[in-house]
Enzyme design. Structure first.
Site, PDB file in Angstrom:
ATOM      1  N   TRP A  65      -6.048  21.478  21.997  1.00 52.04           N
ATOM      2  CA  TRP A  65      -4.680  21.480  22.552  1.00 52.04           C
ATOM      3  C   TRP A  65      -4.280  20.079  22.989  1.00 52.04           C
ATOM      4  CZ3 TRP A  65      -0.766  24.716  22.234  1.00 52.04           C
ATOM      5  CH2 TRP A  65      -1.005  26.061  21.961  1.00 52.04           C
ATOM      6  N   ASN A  90      -5.724  25.000  35.453  1.00 53.58           N
ATOM      7  CA  ASN A  90      -4.787  25.256  34.358  1.00 53.58           C
ATOM      8  C   ASN A  90      -4.003  26.555  34.528  1.00 53.58           C
ATOM      9  OD1 ASN A  90      -3.697  24.769  31.615  1.00 53.58           O
ATOM     10  ND2 ASN A  90      -4.827  26.643  31.165  1.00 53.58           N
TER      11      ASN A  90
HETATM   12  P1  FAD Z   1     -11.068  22.337  30.509  1.00 48.43           P
HETATM   13  O1  FAD Z   1     -10.722  23.789  30.527  1.00 48.43           O
HETATM   14  O2  FAD Z   1     -12.458  21.989  30.784  1.00 48.43           O
HETATM   15  O3  FAD Z   1     -10.616  21.801  29.085  1.00 48.43           O
HETATM   16  C1  FAD Z   1     -11.267  20.701  28.442  1.00 48.43           C
HETATM   17  C2  FAD Z   1     -10.240  19.666  28.072  1.00 48.43           C
HETATM   18  O4  FAD Z   1      -9.332  20.190  27.124  1.00 48.43           O
HETATM   19  C3  FAD Z   1      -9.382  19.195  29.232  1.00 48.43           C
HETATM   20  O5  FAD Z   1     -10.059  18.219  29.982  1.00 48.43           O
HETATM   21  C4  FAD Z   1      -8.157  18.676  28.512  1.00 48.43           C
HETATM   22  O6  FAD Z   1      -8.371  17.378  28.020  1.00 48.43           O
HETATM   23  C5  FAD Z   1      -8.044  19.628  27.331  1.00 48.43           C
HETATM   24  N1  FAD Z   1      -7.100  20.703  27.622  1.00 48.43           N
HETATM   25  C6  FAD Z   1      -7.368  21.910  28.159  1.00 48.43           C
HETATM   26  N2  FAD Z   1      -6.244  22.649  28.199  1.00 48.43           N
HETATM   27  C7  FAD Z   1      -5.267  21.891  27.690  1.00 48.43           C
HETATM   28  C8  FAD Z   1      -3.879  22.100  27.462  1.00 48.43           C
HETATM   29  N3  FAD Z   1      -3.266  23.241  27.761  1.00 48.43           N
HETATM   30  N4  FAD Z   1      -3.154  21.090  26.932  1.00 48.43           N
HETATM   31  C9  FAD Z   1      -3.736  19.909  26.614  1.00 48.43           C
HETATM   32  N5  FAD Z   1      -5.048  19.666  26.786  1.00 48.43           N
HETATM   33  C10 FAD Z   1      -5.801  20.645  27.322  1.00 48.43           C
HETATM   34  N6  FAD Z   1      -3.591  18.242  30.892  1.00 48.43           N
HETATM   35  C11 FAD Z   1      -3.734  16.911  30.954  1.00 48.43           C
HETATM   36  O7  FAD Z   1      -4.787  16.392  30.564  1.00 48.43           O
HETATM   37  N7  FAD Z   1      -2.736  16.113  31.443  1.00 48.43           N
HETATM   38  C12 FAD Z   1      -1.563  16.624  31.901  1.00 48.43           C
HETATM   39  O8  FAD Z   1      -0.669  15.861  32.318  1.00 48.43           O
HETATM   40  C13 FAD Z   1      -1.394  18.037  31.873  1.00 48.43           C
HETATM   41  N8  FAD Z   1      -0.257  18.609  32.340  1.00 48.43           N
HETATM   42  C14 FAD Z   1      -0.122  19.976  32.290  1.00 48.43           C
HETATM   43  C15 FAD Z   1       1.076  20.555  32.736  1.00 48.43           C
HETATM   44  C16 FAD Z   1       1.240  21.923  32.704  1.00 48.43           C
HETATM   45  C17 FAD Z   1       2.543  22.534  33.168  1.00 48.43           C
HETATM   46  C18 FAD Z   1       0.200  22.746  32.223  1.00 48.43           C
HETATM   47  C19 FAD Z   1       0.373  24.242  32.168  1.00 48.43           C
HETATM   48  C20 FAD Z   1      -0.970  22.200  31.757  1.00 48.43           C
HETATM   49  C21 FAD Z   1      -1.150  20.807  31.776  1.00 48.43           C
HETATM   50  N9  FAD Z   1      -2.337  20.201  31.300  1.00 48.43           N
HETATM   51  C22 FAD Z   1      -2.462  18.833  31.343  1.00 48.43           C
HETATM   52  C23 FAD Z   1      -3.364  20.989  30.587  1.00 48.43           C
HETATM   53  C24 FAD Z   1      -4.494  21.562  31.436  1.00 48.43           C
HETATM   54  O9  FAD Z   1      -4.011  22.215  32.563  1.00 48.43           O
HETATM   55  C25 FAD Z   1      -5.516  20.525  31.859  1.00 48.43           C
HETATM   56  O10 FAD Z   1      -5.908  19.739  30.763  1.00 48.43           O
HETATM   57  C26 FAD Z   1      -6.772  21.204  32.414  1.00 48.43           C
HETATM   58  O11 FAD Z   1      -6.434  22.022  33.508  1.00 48.43           O
HETATM   59  C27 FAD Z   1      -7.771  20.163  32.830  1.00 48.43           C
HETATM   60  O12 FAD Z   1      -8.889  20.751  33.459  1.00 48.43           O
HETATM   61  P2  FAD Z   1     -10.305  20.684  32.763  1.00 48.43           P
HETATM   62  O13 FAD Z   1     -10.594  19.315  32.320  1.00 48.43           O
HETATM   63  O14 FAD Z   1     -11.266  21.328  33.693  1.00 48.43           O
HETATM   64  O15 FAD Z   1     -10.052  21.606  31.491  1.00 48.43           O
END
Ligand code: FAD
Length: 487
Positions: free
Chosen positions: A283, A346
């Site tokens: 994503w 997320n």
């Molecule tokens: P994990 O669940 O461990 O996922 C692994 C990696 O996958 C993340 O570190 C991230 O790089 C990527 N990822 C996961 N979900 C998404 C997603 N929906 N879209 C894009 N990449 C994703 N993510 C950002 O990195 N930067 C932002 O500015 C950002 N803004 C967001 C705004 C909104 C309104 C929403 C709903 C989501 C947004 N996200 C953003 C996506 C997501 O919420 C975060 O990447 C995620 O919560 C990061 O936590 P994690 O590293 O533990 O995710």
């Protein structure tokens, strides 16, 4: 034979690739055998992407970590601030460097600027090269059968994973040779760390390459085995928390997915758990590729008809949302987690974003901008595309008519209330049954919990059913193609 030209230094221009392992620009610079000038420029030129306050906090620590890692190898990070192009030329004049190596940025403004800089440098006889060090595939290379960018995620992911060749891990070098000149700015003088007030007390992160590796190891050891179910429960530490590390390039996405897959291949976790994690990284990739193909979607709707949405100007509602004072506990918990830690889970990001654009009918760009300032992982592509996904205006977005109910979302994903009680402590004593809708609790229950609605915790700033009806009416306007004034 070594000539004078061979020993002229190469500038290694760090941007959002703040690591020494798996760094293609660094690997190339080393292969030339030249002295290397590692440089970071705090860009203040016309296309500088705005760096939010929380991201500046992160950048400060990440640059310190990178400098430490370079110093441990006999080198150091040279810091400059100003217009990138001017600063690169200044460094060339100061050092006699005749090569500039970098890992590319793919956001439209930075991409075009870098192309201009490279063109100018090549014209001056400077060897300027860029690599993809931040994404699994270079934007523009994952195309459908008609040679067009994908607008739907699942086929995009399939093609991405089928075509993007895995990269073997390349370790950080043991030593780097860097000339003692030129001078560097003092990082403290950049004021990236907040002061007066310093609001970062709750930021519990370890920016830098070692911190990124540690986060990956912790995730693979603990979160990965239950990732697909656990990732939706905000009170569980089930996700990787790699997003800011990935954003600043402290770890490559290749490294992250290789670690997850290796664990699955070794039989430690089911392969579907690793696949789910890879899909989430997908994503991130999808957002970056979309933004590269459709540069306007950073701030305009991917589906242009959604720009006719009759957004409301509601400063009181917006402020209540930013402060976690909407009266909906899961929304307030998320917004307070964001403010305190620079991060929000997320699932809760989706709930709070939906609340802003649907319950309050406030333009998604206002929310995107608030997130950009407050998230440590703020990323132009992921942020804008996720906001558009929630708002229904994005590529492959959730349909606008699917309006998250913050009460049932809270009950489903925070059933035991751990998340809400952590971030909304004034509701700690409210029993689970009423926790996500405290205004429905009997007066004696609230009294026993020491909650006076409207005093200790707000009543809902908008009624769910009325807000839902209003949002659907607004959607009808979009569908009918009739733009009207907001109320
Ligand atoms: P994990 O669940 O461990 O996922 C692994 C990696 O996958 C993340 O570190 C991230 O790089 C990527 N990822 C996961 N979900 C998404 C997603 N929906 N879209 C894009 N990449 C994703 N993510 C950002 O990195 N930067 C932002 O500015 C950002 N803004 C967001 C705004 C909104 C309104 C929403 C709903 C989501 C947004 N996200 C953003 C996506 C997501 O919420 C975060 O990447 C995620 O919560 C990061 O936590 P994690 O590293 O533990 O995710």
């Amino acid at each position: 034979m070594t000539t004078e030209a061979d020993v002229r230094p190469a500038i290694l221009w760090f941007r959002r690739d703040l690591r020494l392992a798996d760094n293609p620009a660094l690997a190339h610079a080393l292969a030339t055998g030249r002295p290397i000038l590692p440089v970071y420029i705090l860009d203040e030129g016309p296309v500088a992407p705005p760096v939010g306050s929380a991201s500046r906090w992160w950048l400060d620590k990440s640059l310190r970590a990178l400098n430490g890692d370079l110093q441990a190898r006999g080198s150091r990070l040279i810091l400059r601030r100003g217009d990138s192009e001017a600063e690169i030329h200044r460094l060339i004049a100061e050092t006699g460097a005749d090569a500039v190596f970098m890992n590319r940025l793919f956001e439209p403004g930075a991409f075009a600027r870098d192309a201009d800089i490279a063109h100018g440098l090549e014209g001056d006889g400077v060897d300027c090269k860029g690599w993809n060090g931040t994404l699994l595939a270079r934007p523009g290379t994952v195309l459908n059968g008609s040679g067009q960018p994908y607008r739907v995620f699942t086929p995009f992911l399939r093609t991405l994973l089928a075509t993007a060749a895995a990269r073997p891990h390349s370790a950080a070098p043991d030593r780097l040779t860097t000339p003692t000149e030129p001078e560097s700015d003092e990082l403290d003088a950049w004021g990236l760390h907040p002061s007066r007030p310093d609001w970062s007390g709750g930021f519990d992160w370890s920016p830098g390459e070692a911190g990124a590796e540690a986060a990956l190891s912790t995730f693979v050891a603990r979160g990965l085995k239950t990732y697909s179910a656990g990732r939706d429960i905000p009170a569980e530490p089930a996700t990787s928390r790699l997003s800011p590390h990935l954003h600043f390039g402290e770890i490559s996405p290749w490294r992250a997915i290789a670690a997850a897959r290796a664990d699955a291949d070794a039989g430690h976790v089911p392969s579907f758990e690793a696949d789910k994690f890879v899909a989430e990284i997908g994503w991130r990739e999808f957002s970056a590729h979309l933004l590269h193909a459709f540069p306007q979607i950073a701030d305009t709707a991917f589906r242009p008809e959604y720009d006719a949405m009759p957004w409301r100007d509601d400063p009181v509602g917006f402020t209540a949302w930013t402060r976690g004072q909407t009266g909906y506990p899961v929304v307030d918990a998320g917004m307070r987690e964001l403010w305190a830690t620079g991060y929000m889970h997320n699932r809760v990001r989706m709930i709070v974003a939906s609340f802003l654009v649907k319950h309050l009918l406030i333009d998604w760009r206002r929310g995107e901008s608030w997130f950009r300032d407050t998230l440590v992982d703020a990323d132009v592509a992921s942020n804008s595309q996720n906001w558009q996904w929630v708002a229904g205006s994005g590529a492959d977005a959730a349909p606008y008519f699917r309006i998250f109910n913050p009460i049932t979302q809270g009950r489903k994903f925070d059933a035991d209330g751990r998340y809400v009680r952590r971030w909304v402590p004034e509701l700690r004593g409210v029993p689970d049954r009423w926790l996500h809708a405290p205004w429905t609790a009997p007066p004696e229950t609230l009294r026993d919990a020491h909650v006076r609605l409207g005093a200790d915790y707000p009543r809902p700033i908008v009624d769910h059913d009325l807000a839902r009806k209003r949002a659907l009416e607004a959607l009808a306007i979009v569908i009918a193609g009739r733009a009207v004034e907001g109320d």
